[in-house]
Each structure stands twice: as C-alpha cells, then as structure tokens.
Design a protein around this motif. Structure first.
Motif, short mmCIF file in Angstrom:
data_model
loop_
_atom_site.label_atom_id
_atom_site.label_comp_id
_atom_site.label_asym_id
_atom_site.label_seq_id
_atom_site.Cartn_x
_atom_site.Cartn_y
_atom_site.Cartn_z
N UNK A 59 0.84 -1.20 0.00
CA UNK A 59 0.00 0.00 0.00
C UNK A 59 0.88 1.25 0.00
N UNK A 60 0.57 2.15 -0.92
CA UNK A 60 1.33 3.40 -1.04
C UNK A 60 0.49 4.41 -1.79
N UNK A 61 0.73 5.69 -1.50
CA UNK A 61 0.03 6.75 -2.24
C UNK A 61 0.66 6.98 -3.61
N UNK A 62 1.77 6.30 -3.86
CA UNK A 62 2.45 6.44 -5.16
C UNK A 62 2.11 5.21 -6.02
N UNK A 63 1.26 5.36 -7.03
CA UNK A 63 0.78 4.20 -7.82
C UNK A 63 1.90 3.36 -8.44
N UNK A 64 2.99 3.99 -8.86
CA UNK A 64 4.07 3.25 -9.52
C UNK A 64 4.70 2.22 -8.59
N UNK A 65 4.74 2.52 -7.28
CA UNK A 65 5.33 1.58 -6.31
C UNK A 65 4.53 0.29 -6.30
N UNK B 172 14.49 2.81 -7.15
CA UNK B 172 13.71 3.52 -6.13
C UNK B 172 12.63 2.64 -5.51
N UNK B 173 11.99 1.79 -6.31
CA UNK B 173 11.01 0.85 -5.75
C UNK B 173 11.72 -0.18 -4.88
#
Length: 322
Positions: A24-30, A108-109
């Motif tokens: 779960x993250x607010x950054x969709x790409x993650x 970064x991921x």
C-alpha cells in the motif's frame, strides 16, 4: 516442494495476501512495479523456509506470515537492484522491471521495499529478529560489492567465490531459518543449527544457479542463459574449468569475458570447455555436498513431517531446472 506445500500451503497464500497489503502506497508506480515483480512466479523458497523453521520449532503464533512477507520483500528489493546492476532484460521468464519502467524506477522501488521491510520488522516486536534480518541486509549489500570487485577476475579462487555466495545469496536463507527458530524460542544450539541449514542450502541453491546459466534454456531458466558469462561473472563451473584447461583455452575464455557483448558462438565455445573439463559436474557435486550438510544440521530435531519437508525442500534445490 510438494511436502512443504502440504504443510504450509495456506500460510503461503496468506503471505501472498500480506504482500498486497504491505505494498500500500500513495504512489501508484510503487504498487505497480512491486506487484509485477512479486507476482512473477517466484517459488517463495525463502518465505517457505521461515514458515517451516517456525513450525519445526513449535511456533503456533501469528507473526510467521508477516515475517515471511518481509523476507520476500527483502529478496525482491535485491532482485530489482541486481537487474539494474546486471543490465538484465529477463527475470523469471518475463521482462525485468528495469526493462519495463527503467533503471531509476527499479532502484527507487527497491529502496521502498527495503525501507518498508524494516518498518514491518519493527511491528513484529522482536529485537532479536530485527538484529538478524538487519545484519543480513547489510551482508547482502557487501556481497553485491564483493561480486562487483570480482567481475572478470580469472584468478578468483573457489574459497573467494563461496564467500561471495554466502554474502549475496545464502545469508537471507540463513536469516529466514533463524528468524523461524527465534519465533519458536528454541535453544541457541537449535537456532544455530537452523541458521547453518539455511546457509548451506543457500550456497547449494546458488551453485545450481551457476550451472543453469550454462545448461538451461531461457524458457526453463527464466532469464538469459550465458548472462553471467557476458557480465564477466566468474562462477564455480568456470572457476573449475580455468583450473583445468590449457593456456590457449584460458586465453579464449579471457577474451570472451573481456568483451562487452558476447555472441552465441562465443558462448557455445566457452560452454563447451566448461562441459569438457567437468565444470558443471563439479558444481553439482559441490552443491550436493552442501545439501548433505543440511541433513546433518537437522539431526538435532526429532523426525516428523516438518523436518521431512525441509529436507525435501533442500533436495529440490539440486534437482530443479529453473
């Protein structure tokens, strides 16, 4: 793997569900990159080791599944970083994440997964487990640098190579087993035995990977065959070959390793030398020796289905074709 799945199959399904939750993250790409890599067909050997080790040590609580997810998060982070360092294009038979989203996103991921792993470890509430897993991640990073320094080193010894393997690959399997033992609150002797089991299994796992780079098809292996050779990685089959071959053959191998790109013909030439001098057989025999040691480590534990499943998992390592 079947004996293990019969025992911990439901828990492994819960681990898969835990992955989705922990991404779960607010950054969709993650989530997009993380789910792609985590759902790309890995065997979940490392989570399985933790779950089985915990069962072997009598643990019946609810912390094994979250910790098994952490182990796979750490492993996935290393894969993302590895593929960038190695300029890999395939992973488990699919396009690697760096091929699809670029090196920057992969790194970064991977960083996110590492960071998330530590917050999840803290939530488990065991300082001992946090200590073991954080030490393992440090050693993995050291192993990656050691491997980089060994690239193209024709005089690399078997001992030096095994030290790289311990750090880069085996330490996480060792840590997974030791974490399961800590959950089960067993004696220091049994905890050490399980850590050693994981270490020797991890070494055997990597040695078999070394052979698959020369013997498997891309479809079987899930990544480009000959990639290690093209990257200048001196693995055990090649170390043995370099010790046995003639000087002109050594020069041939050196010339291929020094090239930025390797042709199929050049790969076949080096591969033929590796097979001629018994490099594959030597690596397989070495892996089998480590698996025998795995059996010895578990002698402290009473016979039973969980112990049998761990031993079967170890045997799977030296019989797999991918």
């Amino acid at each position: 793997m079947q004996a293990a799945l019969n025992i911990i199959g439901d828990e492994l399904k819960s681990v898969e569900q835990q992955f989705v939750k922990d991404l779960e993250s607010d950054v969709p790409l993650i989530r997009k990159v993380g789910e792609y890599v985590l759902s790309s067909g890995g065997k979940r050997v490392r989570p399985a080791l933790l779950l089985l080790a915990a069962r072997l040590c009598g643990y019946t609580g609810d912390k094994a599944v979250p910790l098994a997810s952490v182990i796979e998060f750490i492993h996935t982070a290393t894969l993302l970083h590895d593929d960038v360092v190695d300029s890999a294009t395939l992973r488990r038979g699919l396009a690697s994440a760096n091929t699809l989203w670029g090196n920057e996103a992969s790194v970064l991921v991977g960083d996110f997964l590492f960071s998330k792993s530590f917050s999840l470890m803290v939530a488990v509430g065991s300082l001992d487990i946090l200590r073991v897993l954080s030490a393992a991640t440090t050693i993995i990073a050291e192993g990656e640098v050691m491997q980089l320094l060994c690239t193209g080193e024709l005089d690399l010894t078997e001992e030096q190579y095994i030290n790289v393997v311990r750090a880069k690959t085996a330490i996480l399997m060792s840590a997974a087993c030791e974490a399961g033992a800590i959950l089960g609150e067993v004696t220091p002797e049994r905890r050490r035995a399980l850590a050693d089991f994981g270490m020797d299994l991890g070494i055997a796992f990597q040695l078999m990977d070394d052979t698959l780079d020369y013997t498997a098809t891309e479809e079987e292996f899930g990544k480009s065959i000959g990639h290690d050779l093209e990257e200048g990685k001196i693995t055990l089959p090649l170390i043995h070959t370099l010790r046995q071959c003639k000087s002109d053959e050594r020069d041939t191998i050196a010339a291929v390793i020094e090239k930025d790109e390797m042709s199929l013909e050049e790969f076949r030439e080096v591969s033929a030398l590796v097979k001629q001098y018994g490099g594959i057989d030597y690596a397989v025999a070495s892996a089998q020796c480590y698996i025998k040691r795995c059996s010895d480590h578990l002698e402290l534990f009473a016979p039973g289905v969980v112990k049998d499943a761990l031993l079967e998992l170890a045997e799977y390592v030296v019989t797999r074709s991918k």
